[in-house]
Design a protein around this motif. Structure first.
Motif, PDB file in Angstrom:
ATOM      1  N   LEU A  73      91.701  84.053   3.596  1.00 48.47           N
ATOM      2  CA  LEU A  73      91.923  82.658   3.997  1.00 48.47           C
ATOM      3  C   LEU A  73      90.998  81.733   3.201  1.00 48.47           C
ATOM      4  O   LEU A  73      91.432  80.676   2.717  1.00 48.47           O
ATOM      5  N   GLU A  74      89.752  82.141   3.037  1.00 46.81           N
ATOM      6  CA  GLU A  74      88.809  81.287   2.305  1.00 46.81           C
ATOM      7  C   GLU A  74      89.258  81.109   0.846  1.00 46.81           C
ATOM      8  O   GLU A  74      89.200  79.998   0.303  1.00 46.81           O
ATOM      9  N   LYS A  75      89.725  82.204   0.240  1.00 43.94           N
ATOM     10  CA  LYS A  75      90.238  82.103  -1.144  1.00 43.94           C
ATOM     11  C   LYS A  75      91.376  81.091  -1.225  1.00 43.94           C
ATOM     12  O   LYS A  75      91.476  80.312  -2.167  1.00 43.94           O
ATOM     13  N   GLU A 109      85.728  81.748  13.531  1.00 47.73           N
ATOM     14  CA  GLU A 109      85.572  81.817  12.065  1.00 47.73           C
ATOM     15  C   GLU A 109      86.547  80.870  11.362  1.00 47.73           C
ATOM     16  O   GLU A 109      86.212  80.244  10.352  1.00 47.73           O
ATOM     17  N   ILE A 110      87.754  80.767  11.919  1.00 48.85           N
ATOM     18  CA  ILE A 110      88.746  79.867  11.319  1.00 48.85           C
ATOM     19  C   ILE A 110      88.253  78.425  11.389  1.00 48.85           C
ATOM     20  O   ILE A 110      88.337  77.668  10.400  1.00 48.85           O
ATOM     21  N   VAL A 111      87.704  78.037  12.535  1.00 51.70           N
ATOM     22  CA  VAL A 111      87.182  76.673  12.677  1.00 51.70           C
ATOM     23  C   VAL A 111      86.013  76.462  11.707  1.00 51.70           C
ATOM     24  O   VAL A 111      85.889  75.396  11.079  1.00 51.70           O
ATOM     25  N   GLY A 112      85.172  77.493  11.542  1.00 51.02           N
ATOM     26  CA  GLY A 112      84.057  77.407  10.587  1.00 51.02           C
ATOM     27  C   GLY A 112      84.559  77.130   9.175  1.00 51.02           C
ATOM     28  O   GLY A 112      84.038  76.258   8.473  1.00 51.02           O
ATOM     29  N   LEU A 113      85.590  77.864   8.770  1.00 51.23           N
ATOM     30  CA  LEU A 113      86.160  77.658   7.426  1.00 51.23           C
ATOM     31  C   LEU A 113      86.827  76.293   7.323  1.00 51.23           C
ATOM     32  O   LEU A 113      86.741  75.619   6.293  1.00 51.23           O
ATOM     33  N   ALA A 114      87.496  75.883   8.403  1.00 49.70           N
ATOM     34  CA  ALA A 114      88.157  74.568   8.401  1.00 49.70           C
ATOM     35  C   ALA A 114      87.125  73.457   8.209  1.00 49.70           C
ATOM     36  O   ALA A 114      87.361  72.492   7.470  1.00 49.70           O
TER      37      ALA A 114
END
Lengths: 415, 83
Positions: free
Chosen positions: A168-170, A200-205
């Motif tokens: 997801l991060e990529k 983790e998704i919210v962190g990446l967002a």
């Protein structure tokens, strides 16, 4: 009319192809209200059979709850049967606004808009709020209604490996130049019963300035401390920009869905979402019952607590018996059989033993991942689950799959 | 040709297999019909090919058959490049 032999044969051939692929769906006729024990006629015309229901989305056991039924009757009497209108012409009653406000309060969001179903909410929301300059980055195992919604939208699309945060991060880095980036995921994935890593998704967002979309249909009402959903469980209340969910599962089980989230996004849905604009308002009887459901689950967490205990009993029982059970935090408990035919034979044997559960195989799940999916309900009583467990063990012994590894089961039955 | 095949195979492995996946993929492994790549996730493969080889793949050529193996994909890319 030109429905002659040629035209009829085209459709007959297609139906035969579906049959030959082994994915033809037959409806089981239920002759009772939805509950943990139901009477089923299958095939049509056969003698009705009493079954323990292990495959409904009636997670909180409210689909036929007396108070909910009473509220539905009251709604019918006080606000009528239908509105004969879409919402924005003459289809919005006081109770529609009341339910939207209650959902906003319950989910901890800024605003909510009702749709005829969550399928409609997912089909309408992306096309309403995004354009060609944007990108939707979706988990690969999201529900089919989200896939349809994505396909209806002009924004660019991309996917990431299921719950794989590195991937997801990529993708977020790849699409850094887009106007809006939306990360799209289910809260609980319906086939595996596992939960999205929303923290983790919210962190990446936050790191990459993306919005977060969660379909919490298999979580609203019973996941998290007070049942608000996966965002409560993952401690990200108020940080999910768009939540879609359904009234058709735990929250009464009739029909209806919503988009809940940032006020501006909800308002754009009111202006532009086509399933909202061009289909009838949810009938007053459903709205009244849904209001009662939210009142019941806001009073205490008794039903959610019972569901959790039943799920624990069920998971432990299956694990101790030696089945291969997918890990997870939800009342969706898949028993892995890997082989498609075995999953169908196992489900049929369960039916003969008075247990109703469905076997799933490719293309509904990945190849070699055939399974029986069981779903718990707060309406299940312990003796029912004990009976169901006995039946699973009996059939597990018949097929000699207990305490076997995945490789050993595949060696016996193939993929 | 060999370089293109290797590049595409590496991309497919990286994009569609999990780190702990025990599947083995070679140039002739079915990707679509085996369920490794589905129509929903195929879009990233298409985008990769278009960007990497500076081509536009029309929908009529982005078929399940054309994308079903690495060899088929290479053939499709070569055809479009030569047009």
């Amino acid at each position: 009319m030109a429905f002659n032999k040629k035209e009829r044969d085209i459709f007959k051939d297609e139906l035969n192809n579906i049959r030959n692929a082994g994915i033809f769906k037959d409806e089981r006729i239920i002759c009772t209200p939805q509950d943990s024990e139901i009477k089923v006629e299958f095939p049509a015309g056969a003698e009705k059979k009493s079954l323990i229901n292990m495959c409904s989305n009636n997670y909180l056991g409210l689909s036929s709850h007396p108070e909910v039924v009473k509220a539905a009757i009251k709604g019918l009497e006080n606000r009528g049967y239908g509105m004969s209108s879409v919402r924005f012409i003459c289809g919005t009653q006081d109770i529609h606004k009341e339910l939207e406000n209650m959902l906003t309060e319950f989910l901890g969001t800024e605003d909510t808009i009702l749709f005829p179903s969550c399928m409609d909410a997912n089909a309408g929301v992306f096309e309403a709020i995004l354009n060609e300059q944007d990108v939707m980055i979706s988990d690969r195992l999201v529900h089919a209604s989200i896939v349809d919604g994505i396909r209806l939208c002009k924004a660019q699309t991309d996917t990431y490996k299921h719950s794989n945060m590195n991937h997801l991060e990529k993708k977020l880095q790849l699409h850094s130049d887009k106007r809006l980036k939306v990360i799209i995921t289910d809260g609980i994935f319906s086939m595996d019963g596992d939960m999205a890593k929303l923290d983790e998704i919210v962190g990446l967002a936050e790191k990459y300035n993306a919005l977060v979309f969660v379909d919490d249909s298999h979580a609203s009402g019973f996941i998290g401390k007070t049942g608000k959903g996966t965002h409560e469980f993952c401690n990200v209340l108020g940080k999910i920009d768009i939540i879609t969910t359904t009234l058709g599962k735990a929250l009464g089980g009739a029909s209806g869905g919503c988009v809940s989230g940032r006020a501006e996004i909800v308002e754009i849905c009111r202006q532009k979402a086509r399933p909202y604009l061009f289909s009838n308002t949810i009938p007053p009887v459903v709205v009244s019952a849904a209001i009662k459901v939210l009142e019941i689950i806001s009073k205490n967490t008794d039903r959610k607590d019972k569901l959790e205990k039943s799920t624990e009993f069920w998971r432990n029982g299956l694990n101790e018996a030696g089945f291969i059970v997918k890990d997870g935090e939800s009342p969706i408990v898949p028993i892995m059989l890997f082989n498609a035919k075995l999953s169908q034979d196992f489900a049929q044997d369960l039916y003969n033993e008075g247990i109703y559960a469905i076997g799933f195989f490719f293309p509904v799940v990945a190849k070699g991942q055939a399974r029986i999916r069981t779903q718990l309900s707060a309406s299940h009583e312990k003796p029912q689950l004990e009976r169901a467990l006995d039946a699973f063990i009996k059939i597990g012994k018949k097929y000699d799959i207990l305490k076997k590894t995945k490789e050993e089961i595949i060696e016996i039955y193939g993929l | 040709m060999a370089e293109i095949k290797e590049t595409i195979l590496d991309y497919v492995k990286d994009e569609y297999l999990d780190e702990d996946d025990d599947k083995e993929i070679n140039f002739d492994t079915p990707l679509i019909s085996s369920g490794i790549v589905d129509s929903f996730s195929m879009i990233s493969l298409k985008r990769f090919l278009e960007t990497k080889y500076n081509i536009q793949i029309p929908d009529s050529k982005a078929t399940a058959e054309a994308f079903n193996t690495v060899n088929n994909i290479v053939k499709t890319v070569e055809e479009i490049k030569s047009e």
